[in-house]
Design an enzyme around this catalytic site. Structure first.
Site, mmCIF file in Angstrom:
data_model
loop_
_atom_site.group_PDB
_atom_site.id
_atom_site.type_symbol
_atom_site.label_atom_id
_atom_site.label_comp_id
_atom_site.label_asym_id
_atom_site.label_seq_id
_atom_site.Cartn_x
_atom_site.Cartn_y
_atom_site.Cartn_z
ATOM 1 N N CYS A 22 29.181 10.007 1.266
ATOM 2 C CA CYS A 22 30.367 10.825 1.463
ATOM 3 C C CYS A 22 29.987 12.295 1.604
ATOM 4 O O CYS A 22 28.816 12.664 1.509
ATOM 5 C CB CYS A 22 31.347 10.659 0.298
ATOM 6 S SG CYS A 22 30.654 11.232 -1.272
ATOM 7 N N CYS A 25 27.951 13.982 -1.061
ATOM 8 C CA CYS A 25 26.506 13.702 -0.982
ATOM 9 C C CYS A 25 25.837 14.747 -0.101
ATOM 10 O O CYS A 25 24.726 15.227 -0.393
ATOM 11 C CB CYS A 25 26.249 12.309 -0.409
ATOM 12 S SG CYS A 25 26.886 10.945 -1.393
ATOM 13 N N CYS A 89 -18.457 11.055 16.375
ATOM 14 C CA CYS A 89 -19.249 11.090 15.151
ATOM 15 C C CYS A 89 -18.348 11.348 13.951
ATOM 16 O O CYS A 89 -17.148 11.565 14.099
ATOM 17 C CB CYS A 89 -20.349 12.139 15.240
ATOM 18 S SG CYS A 89 -19.714 13.826 15.344
ATOM 19 N N CYS A 92 -16.016 14.350 13.780
ATOM 20 C CA CYS A 92 -14.794 14.268 14.597
ATOM 21 C C CYS A 92 -13.628 13.745 13.763
ATOM 22 O O CYS A 92 -12.481 14.179 13.936
ATOM 23 C CB CYS A 92 -15.004 13.340 15.786
ATOM 24 S SG CYS A 92 -16.330 13.830 16.906
ATOM 25 N N ASP A 509 -2.427 -18.220 -13.164
ATOM 26 C CA ASP A 509 -1.220 -18.932 -13.579
ATOM 27 C C ASP A 509 -1.447 -20.414 -13.298
ATOM 28 O O ASP A 509 -2.142 -20.764 -12.343
ATOM 29 C CB ASP A 509 -0.025 -18.401 -12.768
ATOM 30 C CG ASP A 509 1.210 -19.244 -12.973
ATOM 31 O OD1 ASP A 509 1.646 -19.376 -14.122
ATOM 32 O OD2 ASP A 509 1.726 -19.787 -11.973
ATOM 33 N N ASP A 709 1.887 -17.298 -8.107
ATOM 34 C CA ASP A 709 2.694 -17.626 -6.929
ATOM 35 C C ASP A 709 4.194 -17.503 -7.147
ATOM 36 O O ASP A 709 4.964 -17.598 -6.199
ATOM 37 C CB ASP A 709 2.386 -19.051 -6.462
ATOM 38 C CG ASP A 709 2.995 -20.099 -7.398
ATOM 39 O OD1 ASP A 709 3.061 -19.842 -8.625
ATOM 40 O OD2 ASP A 709 3.414 -21.156 -6.901
ATOM 41 N N ASP A 713 5.564 -14.140 -11.739
ATOM 42 C CA ASP A 713 4.179 -13.648 -11.692
ATOM 43 C C ASP A 713 4.090 -12.239 -11.126
ATOM 44 O O ASP A 713 3.040 -11.585 -11.238
ATOM 45 C CB ASP A 713 3.306 -14.578 -10.836
ATOM 46 C CG ASP A 713 3.142 -15.954 -11.460
ATOM 47 O OD1 ASP A 713 3.142 -16.032 -12.696
ATOM 48 O OD2 ASP A 713 3.029 -16.933 -10.704
#
Length: 829
Positions: A22, A25, A89, A92, A509, A709, A713
Site C-alpha cells: 500500500c 509502504c 591470464c 585478467c 539418517d 532425505d 532432515d
C-alpha cells in the site's frame, strides 16, 4: 567514508522492491532509503515496484538494500552470466572482476579463466548487460551477449580454435626457415659458412628481418592488440609481457641489421629467431590450451544434449509436433518407443520401461505406468506413454541439474583467495624483475654486456606464466564437478568441493537413506483380551491421518488383508512419538514406549517380544485402546541393497560413519551391526538432529557431513559442515543441502567425498606446478646459473616452457574425467 562527487556526476539507480502492499509502504521505503548517508533523494512507485535512488555521493546500493530490508521489505537480486573475450591470464581475472564490482548495484562478480566467462550478482534494475559490457570494455576485454548459451559458447570456442590453428600454421611456416638459418648456423658451423657464402651476412639478416616481421605483424598481432592497451592503462597482463619481450628482441635485432653503428662494438647480434619462435610457441600453447578448455566443459554440453528438440502434443484432438519451448504445463504429451521424454510429467496412459540412467546412474530401465512420474531427457524404451506435462523449460529436473552444475563450476573456492592475491601483483613484479635483470647484467655482465642483458631480461618476461596460475583452480573445478554430475552427484554449492574433502564423520539418517523408506508390517503381538483383526483395523483407521512411513505400512497391511477401515476423528499427533484418535467411539493411541508411558501405560509385558524384534532389526510400536495396552506391532524397513557396500566404501576412505535415528536403541544397533556402522545415536527426536550433528562435531574439532532425505532432515543438513541430500527425497531437504545425490543410493556419498579429495588434490598439484614453475625458472631466466655453470636460458626455450606450463595444468585437470567409483573393482579415487 563516502566520497563527494560534483552535481553533474550524481547518479540515479533503480532497484526492484518487493513486499510493498500500500501507499504507506511506499513512504516507509522512501524514508528508509533517504536516511542512508549519501542519498539525496528517493522515489518509490508501488505499481512498478521500483525505487529510483539518487546519490549525492558515490553510489552505495548495498547500504540502500540493507536499509530497505531493515524496514521490512525486499530488494530483488539477479545473476547474469556471459562470455568474456580476451582474458588470457590470471591478472585478467582480477581486472574484469574489479571493473564489474565498481558498477553501482553490483554486489559480487566472479570471472573464470577456464570457462572464459563472468558471473555478476546485482540488484535487479540497478544495472544491465550494457553496463557490464561497457565496464568490461573499459578494462580492455569484450563481453558477449548471449541468447542461446550452449550454441553461442560452442561456436565461439570452435571459431577461436580454428583461428589459433590458422595463426599457428602461418607462424610455424614463417619461423621454420628463420630458425634453421640462425640456429643451424650456431649448431653446425659448416652450415653457417654455407649460408654466409651463399647469401652473405647482411642478406641473411634482411631475410630474417622480413620473416620475423611477418610473424609479429601477422599471427603475433593478437598479442600487440591486447598487450599495448593494457600497458597504456598501466594494467599489464600476459600479452604485455610477450609484447615487451618480442619487441625488444626484434627492435634490437633491427638496429643491429640496419644501423649497427648505433650499438656498442661487438654487440650487434640479431635475435630475430627468438622473437618469431616466442610467438610461435606461445600460439602453440594457446592452441592446445583452447582445445583442452573445450574438453573441460563436456559435461555441461552432454547434459544440454540430452534435451529433446521437440514434443508430440495432443491439442484439440490432434497430435502435433511442436518445439520444446511451446510445451506448457498441463499439455498431454505422447512418447513413442525409442524417443526421449521431452519434459517432466505424470503418466496418464500406457506402460513402458524408461532408461533413467542420465538421472540416477542406474543402467537398468525402470517400469513406468499410469500415476508414475517421468523426467525430461530420459529415454522411453519399449511401450508408448501419454503423460501430463508438469514441469517445462527451466523448471524441469534436467534444467535444474544443468543449473546446479553451472553454479558449482562458476564457484570460487576459499583456496582461490591466495591465487587472487598473488596474481594481482604478479605481472608488474615480473616486469620489475626483468628491468632489474637488465640493469644488473648491464652493470656486471660479461662482454657483450648489452646482448647478455637483453637476452636475460627477455627470458624473464617470457618465462613467467600467470596463465597457469589462473587456470589451476577453475579447470579442476569444472572437470571435477562435471565428472561428479556424470556419476549422479551434484554439487549445489561449488565450495562444497573443498569442505567435503575435510570430512571426518559421515552422519546418516536411517529411514529413506540407509533403508528403502517403505516399511512393511511384519508381526502383530496382541495383548490378552484383544484379537489381531480388531487391533489392526482400529490402529489402521487411526493412522490414516499420519504421513509417517510406519503409519502408511500399517494402513497398507490392513487394506491388503481386505479389512474395513472405519473413519477416525479427534486426531492428534506428537512429533516423533505417536498419535491418538477416536475410531468407532473408541480412543486409540499408537506410538513409542515413551509415548505410551506418557499416557500412563506400562509396556513391560511385551519386553521379551520387543527385545527379540529389535534384535532382528524391526521397529517395535505399541498400541493402546481405551486406555488399555492392546498390541505390539513390528515394522521393518528393509535396508537398501547397496547400503552395506556404501558404508564399507566410506570406511575404506578412512571415515567414521554414524547413524542418527528416531528408532529405539535396540533396533538401531541391530541395523548398525549389520551394516558395520561405527556410532549410533538412537531415539533422537526430529528437532534433536541438529544437536546430534553438533555433538558429533565436538565443538568444531571434527568436520561432519550429514546425509538425509526428509523434511525433518533439513535443519540438520543446514547445520552440518556439508549437507548431502538424497535426490529422491523432498524438495525442502534438497534445497537445504550442499550436495545432491540424484539416485537414492548411499554409494554416491563415497563418490562425492572421493571425488572431492581427488579434485582438491588436483588443484594443489596445479597450484604447486604453477607457483613452483615460476619460483624455479624466473631466477634461471634471469641468469642465476650463468656465473657458476655458464647456463643462460634462451628466450625461445623460455617461451616453450611457458606454453607447456598452461598445457600441463589443463591436462592434469582433465585426468579427473577418468575418475572411477572408489568401490568399483579396479577403480581408483
Amino acid at each position: 567514508m563516502l566520497t563527494t562527487v560534483p552535481p553533474q556526476a550524481r547518479q540515479t539507480i533503480k532497484l526492484s522492491i518487493s513486499d510493498m502492499t500500500c501507499a504507506s509502504c511506499v513512504r516507509r521505503v522512501e524514508k528508509a532509503i533517504e536516511a542512508v548517508p549519501g542519498v539525496s533523494g528517493a522515489a518509490v512507485n508501488l505499481a512498478t515496484e521500483k525505487a529510483d535512488v539518487t546519490f549525492a555521493a558515490a553510489p552505495d546500493a548495498v547500504a540502500v538494500a540493507e536499509a530497505v530490508r531493515k524496514a521490512g521489505y525486499g530488494v530483488a537480486e539477479e545473476v547474469l552470466e556471459f562470455p568474456v573475450e580476451g582474458m588470457t591470464c590470471a591478472s585478467c581475472i582480477g581486472r574484469v572482476e574489479k571493473a564489474l564490482k565498481a558498477i553501482p548495484g553490483v554486489t559480487d562478480a566472479a570471472a573464470n579463466l577456464a570457462q572464459e566467462r563472468a558471473r555478476v550478482r546485482f540488484f535487479r534494475g540497478a544495472a544491465s548487460f550494457d553496463d557490464f559490457a561497457a565496464a568490461v570494455e573499459r578494462a580492455g576485454y569484450k563481453a558477449i551477449r548471449e541468447t542461446e548459451v550452449a550454441p553461442v559458447e560452442e561456436d565461439r570456442r570452435a571459431a577461436e580454435v580454428k583461428k589459433l590453428r590458422r595463426d599457428l600454421t602461418i607462424a610455424a611456416v614463417l619461423t621454420a626457415p628463420l630458425f634453421v638459418m640462425e640456429m643451424g648456423a650456431h649448431a653446425f658451423p659448416s652450415f653457417g659458412h654455407f649460408i654466409h657464402e651463399m647469401l652473405g651476412i647482411q642478406t641473411s639478416r634482411i631475410i630474417q628481418f622480413l620473416l620475423a616481421t611477418l610473424v609479429l605483424a601477422g599471427p603475433g598481432l593478437r598479442f600487440f592488440r591486447k598487450g599495448i592497451p593494457s600497458l597504456l592503462r598501466l594494467a599489464p597482463d600476459m600479452n604485455s609481457l610477450v609484447v615487451i619481450g618480442t619487441f625488444a628482441a626484434w627492435s634490437f635485432s633491427t638496429v643491429a641489421t640496419f644501423a649497427p653503428e648505433l650499438l656498442p662494438g661487438g654487440t650487434a647480434n640479431v635475435y630475430f629467431e627468438a622473437a618469431a619462435v616466442i610467438v610461435t610457441l606461445i600460439l602453440a600453447g594457446r592452441f592446445l590450451e583452447a582445445r583442452a578448455k573445450g574438453r573441460t566443459g563436456e559435461a555441461i554440453r552432454h547434459l544440454a544434449g540430452l534435451r529433446a528438440k521437440s514434443a508430440r502434443v495432443l491439442r484439440e484432438g490432434k497430435v502435433e509436433d511442436v518445439p520444446l519451448e511451446s510445451v506448457a504445463p498441463g499439455d498431454m504429451v505422447l512418447v513413442r518407443p525409442g524417443e526421449k521424454v521431452p519434459v517432466d510429467g505424470e503418466v496418464t496412459d500406457g506402460s513402458s520401461y524408461v532408461d533413467e540412467s542420465m538421472i540416477t546412474g542406474e543402467p537398468m530401465p525402470v517400469a513406468r505406468a499410469a500415476g508414475d512420474m517421468v523426467t525430461g531427457g530420459t529415454v522411453n524404451t519399449t511401450g508408448s506413454l501419454t503423460f501430463r506435462a508438469t514441469r517445462v523449460g527451466a523448471d524441469t529436473v534436467l534444467s535444474q541439474i544443468i543449473r546446479m552444475v553451472e553454479d558449482a563450476q562458476a564457484a570460487k573456492l576459499p583456496i582461490q583467495a591466495l591465487v587472487d592475491r598473488v596474481t594481482q601483483w604478479f605481472v608488474p613484479a615480473v616486469m620489475g624483475a626483468a628491468l632489474l635483470t637488465f640493469g644488473i647484467w648491464l652493470a656486471f655482465g660479461p662482454s657483450p654486456v648489452l646482448a647478455h642483458a637483453l637476452v636475460n631480461a627477455v627470458a624473464v618476461l617470457i618465462i613467467a606464466c600467470p596463465c597457469a596460475m589462473g587456470l589451476a583452480t577453475p579447470t579442476s573445478i569444472i572437470t571435477g564437478t562435471g565428472r561428479a554430475a556424470e556419476l549422479g552427484v551434484l554439487f549445489r554449492q561449488g565450495t562444497a568441493l573443498q569442505t567435503l574433502e575435510r570430512t571426518d564423520i559421515v552422519a546418516v539418517d536411517k529411514t529413506g537413506t540407509l533403508t528403502l523408506g517403505h516399511p512393511t508390517l511384519t508381526e502383530i503381538v496382541p495383548a490378552e483380551g484383544f484379537s489381531r483383526h480388531e487391533v489392526l483395523s482400529l490402529v489402521a483407521a487411526a493412522e490414516v491421518h499420519s504421513e509417517h512411513p510406519i503409519a502408511m505400512a500399517i494402513h497398507e497391511a490392513a487394506v491388503t488383508e481386505g479389512m474395513d477401515v472405519p473413519p477416525a476423528g479427534d486426531f492428534t499427533a506428537v512429533s516423533g512419538q505417536g498419535i491418538s484418535a477416536v475410531v468407532s467411539g473408541r480412543r486409540v493411541a499408537v506410538g513409542s514406549v515413551g509415548f505410551l508411558r506418557s499416557i500412563g501405560l506400562d509396556v513391560a509385558v511385551f519386553a521379551d517380544d520387543a527385545d527379540r524384534l529389535a534384535a532382528e532389526g524391526a521397529s517395535p510400536l505399541y498400541a493402546a485402546i481405551d486406555s488399555r495396552l492392546a498390541a505390539l506391532f513390528a515394522v521393518t524397513d528393509p535396508v537398501k541393497p547397496t547400503t552395506k557396500d556404501a558404508v564399507a566404501a566410506l570406511k575404506a576412505l578412512g571415515l567414521e560413519v554414524a547413524m542418527i535415528t528416531g528408532d529405539n536403541r535396540r533396533t538401531a544397533e541391530a541395523v548398525a551391526a549389520t551394516l558395520g556402522i561405527d556410532r549410533v545415536m538412537a531415539e533422537v527426536l526430529p528437532d534433536g538432529k541438529v544437536a546430534a550433528v553438533k555433538a558429533l562435531s565436538a565443538g568444531g574439532a571434527k568436520k561432519v557431513a550429514f546425509v538425509g532425505d526428509g523434511i525433518n532432515d533439513a535443519p540438520a543438513l543446514a547445520a552440518a559442515d556439508t549437507g548431502i541430500a538424497i535426490g529422491t527425497g523432498t524438495d525442502v531437504a534438497i534445497e537445504s543441502a550442499d550436495v545432491v545425490l540424484m539416485a537414492g543410493d548411499m554409494r554416491g556419498v563415497a563418490i562425492g567425498i572421493a571425488l572431492s579429495r581427488a579434485t582438491m588434490r588436483n588443484i594443489r598439484q596445479n597450484l604447486f606446478w604453477a607457483f613452483g614453475y615460476n619460483a624455479a625458472l624466473i631466477p634461471v631466466a634471469a641468469g642465476l646459473l650463468y656465473p657458476a655453470f655458464g647456463i643462460q636460458l634462451s628466450p625461445a626455450l623460455a617461451a616453450g616452457a611457458m606454453a607447456l606450463s598452461s598445457v600441463f595444468v589443463i591436462s592434469n585437470a582433465l585426468r579427473l574425467k577418468r575418475f572411477q567409483l572408489p568401490f568399483q573393482k579396479g577403480g581408483r579415487a
